[in-house]
Design a protein around this motif. Structure first.
Motif, mmCIF file in Angstrom:
data_model
loop_
_atom_site.group_PDB
_atom_site.id
_atom_site.type_symbol
_atom_site.label_atom_id
_atom_site.label_comp_id
_atom_site.label_asym_id
_atom_site.label_seq_id
_atom_site.Cartn_x
_atom_site.Cartn_y
_atom_site.Cartn_z
ATOM 1 N N ALA A 102 -6.095 -3.850 11.709
ATOM 2 C CA ALA A 102 -5.652 -3.635 10.334
ATOM 3 C C ALA A 102 -5.978 -2.185 9.995
ATOM 4 N N VAL A 103 -4.944 -1.410 9.687
ATOM 5 C CA VAL A 103 -5.075 0.040 9.509
ATOM 6 C C VAL A 103 -4.584 0.431 8.121
ATOM 7 N N ILE A 104 -5.286 1.369 7.502
ATOM 8 C CA ILE A 104 -4.800 1.920 6.241
ATOM 9 C C ILE A 104 -4.758 3.437 6.330
ATOM 10 N N ASP A 105 -3.656 3.987 5.836
ATOM 11 C CA ASP A 105 -3.466 5.438 5.737
ATOM 12 C C ASP A 105 -3.530 5.794 4.254
ATOM 13 N N VAL A 107 -0.742 4.029 1.584
ATOM 14 C CA VAL A 107 -0.787 4.131 0.126
ATOM 15 C C VAL A 107 -0.670 5.587 -0.309
ATOM 16 N N ASP A 108 -0.162 5.758 -1.512
ATOM 17 C CA ASP A 108 -0.068 7.092 -2.091
ATOM 18 C C ASP A 108 0.031 6.947 -3.607
ATOM 19 N N ALA A 109 -0.504 7.940 -4.318
ATOM 20 C CA ALA A 109 -0.442 7.925 -5.780
ATOM 21 C C ALA A 109 0.897 8.418 -6.298
ATOM 22 N N SER A 110 1.728 8.984 -5.415
ATOM 23 C CA SER A 110 3.024 9.522 -5.810
ATOM 24 C C SER A 110 4.143 8.552 -5.456
ATOM 25 N N ALA A 111 4.857 8.064 -6.477
ATOM 26 C CA ALA A 111 5.982 7.170 -6.220
ATOM 27 C C ALA A 111 7.083 7.883 -5.445
ATOM 28 N N ALA A 112 7.284 9.170 -5.734
ATOM 29 C CA ALA A 112 8.316 9.934 -5.034
ATOM 30 C C ALA A 112 7.987 10.074 -3.552
ATOM 31 N N ALA A 113 6.709 10.314 -3.239
ATOM 32 C CA ALA A 113 6.301 10.419 -1.839
ATOM 33 C C ALA A 113 6.475 9.079 -1.130
ATOM 34 N N LEU A 114 6.107 7.987 -1.794
ATOM 35 C CA LEU A 114 6.258 6.668 -1.179
ATOM 36 C C LEU A 114 7.722 6.337 -0.900
ATOM 37 N N GLU A 127 12.118 2.818 7.370
ATOM 38 C CA GLU A 127 13.361 2.070 7.589
ATOM 39 C C GLU A 127 14.211 2.732 8.672
ATOM 40 N N ARG A 128 14.339 4.047 8.617
ATOM 41 C CA ARG A 128 15.176 4.760 9.594
ATOM 42 C C ARG A 128 14.602 4.645 10.993
ATOM 43 N N LEU A 129 13.263 4.595 11.107
ATOM 44 C CA LEU A 129 12.601 4.536 12.405
ATOM 45 C C LEU A 129 12.406 3.100 12.901
ATOM 46 N N GLY A 130 12.855 2.129 12.111
ATOM 47 C CA GLY A 130 12.695 0.738 12.517
ATOM 48 C C GLY A 130 11.270 0.252 12.444
ATOM 49 N N LEU A 131 10.495 0.802 11.514
ATOM 50 C CA LEU A 131 9.082 0.445 11.367
ATOM 51 C C LEU A 131 8.839 -0.218 10.007
ATOM 52 N N GLN A 132 9.746 -1.103 9.630
ATOM 53 C CA GLN A 132 9.667 -1.739 8.313
ATOM 54 C C GLN A 132 8.451 -2.634 8.149
ATOM 55 N N ARG A 133 7.757 -2.951 9.236
ATOM 56 C CA ARG A 133 6.570 -3.805 9.097
ATOM 57 C C ARG A 133 5.421 -3.070 8.402
ATOM 58 N N VAL A 134 5.486 -1.753 8.317
ATOM 59 C CA VAL A 134 4.466 -1.001 7.581
ATOM 60 C C VAL A 134 4.595 -1.349 6.100
ATOM 61 N N ARG A 135 3.454 -1.654 5.472
ATOM 62 C CA ARG A 135 3.445 -2.018 4.056
ATOM 63 C C ARG A 135 2.993 -0.821 3.231
ATOM 64 N N PHE A 136 3.619 -0.639 2.077
ATOM 65 C CA PHE A 136 3.317 0.505 1.233
ATOM 66 C C PHE A 136 2.734 0.057 -0.102
ATOM 67 N N GLY A 137 1.796 0.860 -0.614
ATOM 68 C CA GLY A 137 1.168 0.558 -1.883
ATOM 69 C C GLY A 137 1.066 1.793 -2.752
ATOM 70 N N LEU A 138 1.406 1.652 -4.027
ATOM 71 C CA LEU A 138 1.359 2.764 -4.972
ATOM 72 C C LEU A 138 0.038 2.751 -5.730
ATOM 73 N N GLY A 139 -0.683 3.873 -5.657
ATOM 74 C CA GLY A 139 -1.941 3.973 -6.380
ATOM 75 C C GLY A 139 -2.864 4.985 -5.748
ATOM 76 N N GLU A 149 -7.369 1.971 -4.495
ATOM 77 C CA GLU A 149 -6.937 1.142 -5.615
ATOM 78 C C GLU A 149 -5.899 0.077 -5.255
ATOM 79 N N PRO A 150 -4.850 0.419 -4.487
ATOM 80 C CA PRO A 150 -3.807 -0.592 -4.213
ATOM 81 C C PRO A 150 -4.242 -1.695 -3.258
ATOM 82 N N VAL A 151 -5.395 -1.547 -2.600
ATOM 83 C CA VAL A 151 -5.816 -2.534 -1.593
ATOM 84 C C VAL A 151 -7.177 -3.129 -1.925
ATOM 85 N N ALA A 152 -7.515 -3.171 -3.195
ATOM 86 C CA ALA A 152 -8.800 -3.742 -3.608
ATOM 87 C C ALA A 152 -8.944 -5.155 -3.051
ATOM 88 N N GLY A 153 -10.087 -5.415 -2.425
ATOM 89 C CA GLY A 153 -10.345 -6.732 -1.858
ATOM 90 C C GLY A 153 -9.919 -6.893 -0.418
#
Length: 289
Positions: free
Chosen positions: A123-126, A150-157, A165-177, A181-185
């Protein structure tokens, strides 16, 4: 140098110009042959080998005008990556925009160190993913890994999601915050981050490519360490026993980042150097069970 912009080869209203002449004059203006080639390749939509096979070809007026415009933008300081909208990182070609930091080769060290330390199904977080460069590079190498970015910038996300999506890596999950903050717990085997680490009043922020990049992705407080402190302080609560935290930082910050990690309770603290023998990534792990 500015006079070259008005030379026949750099004037869109001049007679049609062959590829060799266009590249020669653009190289003189920019001081970089590779940059000139990248701009022309972008305009023409061809591969680099085409330039050598078609050096004597005369291009259509529209292509010449388009190339001149891009060369002028680069001569004005705009980064090539933003002009062409993409940058290579690891084995990937990534979309980049002014909403994201431009991925740099030295950050690949962070990917290498993470891959060395993570189980296949980790389980990895960037943290602060930007264009998604680090998260997507790891995901491309570890098909079983569960990667969160995760990133605090919606535009960057938005950019990172498009890259996934273009690289076929849709299994990566994204979080805004902000940071954790987006992965508390949630808890992770490994956390990686290339956070802002430049001092807020550093004169280099007003020079070169940095002038065009988002300052929030570059600067972090008076000593450049505000975001690194925040990441380190919250890390142990988010890492599994024996989990690693790896952080990229400035070449003069290795000692202080190691101190922050040790003070927070990390063990096996280290600093790795980049190919130019400069401190680049520091890390440590939580105490195993």
């Amino acid at each position: 140098m500015p006079g070259l912009l008005n030379s026949p080869a750099m004037n869109a209203s001049s007679p049609a110009t062959d590829v060799r002449t266009l590249l020669r004059d653009a190289t003189v203006l920019l001081g970089d042959r590779l940059e000139a080639e990248l701009l022309l390749l972008h305009v023409l939509g061809v591969g680099r080998a085409w330039l050598f096979a078609h050096a004597d070809d005369v291009l259509p007026d529209a292509s010449i005008a388009g190339f001149h415009e891009l060369v002028k933008r680069r001569a004005g300081g705009e980064p090539v990556a933003y002009i062409v909208g993409q940058r290579g990182f690891w084995s990937l070609s990534l979309e980049v925009t002014p909403a994201t930091l431009i991925p740099r080769p030295e950050t690949e060290l962070l990917v290498e160190l993470a891959l060395e330390r993570m189980p296949k199904d980790a389980a990895v977080i960037d943290l602060g993913t930007g264009s998604g460069a680090i998260a997507l590079a790891i995901a491309s190498e570890r098909a079983e890994a569960r990667v969160v970015a995760v990133d605090a910038s919606a535009a960057a996300l938005d950019v990172a999601r498009r890259n996934a999506e273009r690289l076929g890596l849709q299994r990566v999950r994204f979080g805004l915050g902000s940071w954790w903050e987006p992965v508390a717990g949630e808890r992770f085997d490994i956390a990686v981050s290339n956070p802002p680490y430049i001092e807020a009043d550093d004169v280099h922020l007003g020079e070169g490519d940095l002038r065009f990049e988002p300052v929030t992705a570059l600067a972090s407080g008076a000593d450049g360490l505000d975001d690194i402190r925040h990441i380190v302080e919250g890390a142990l609560a988010q890492l599994l026993p024996g989990g690693w935290l790896l952080i990229e930082h400035g070449w003069e910050q290795g000692h202080v980042v190691r101190t922050l990690l040790e003070s927070a309770g990390f063990i096996d603290v280290f600093t790795a150097q980049d190919i130019e023998a400069r401190d680049r990534v520091s890390g440590g792990r939580s105490i195993p069970e």
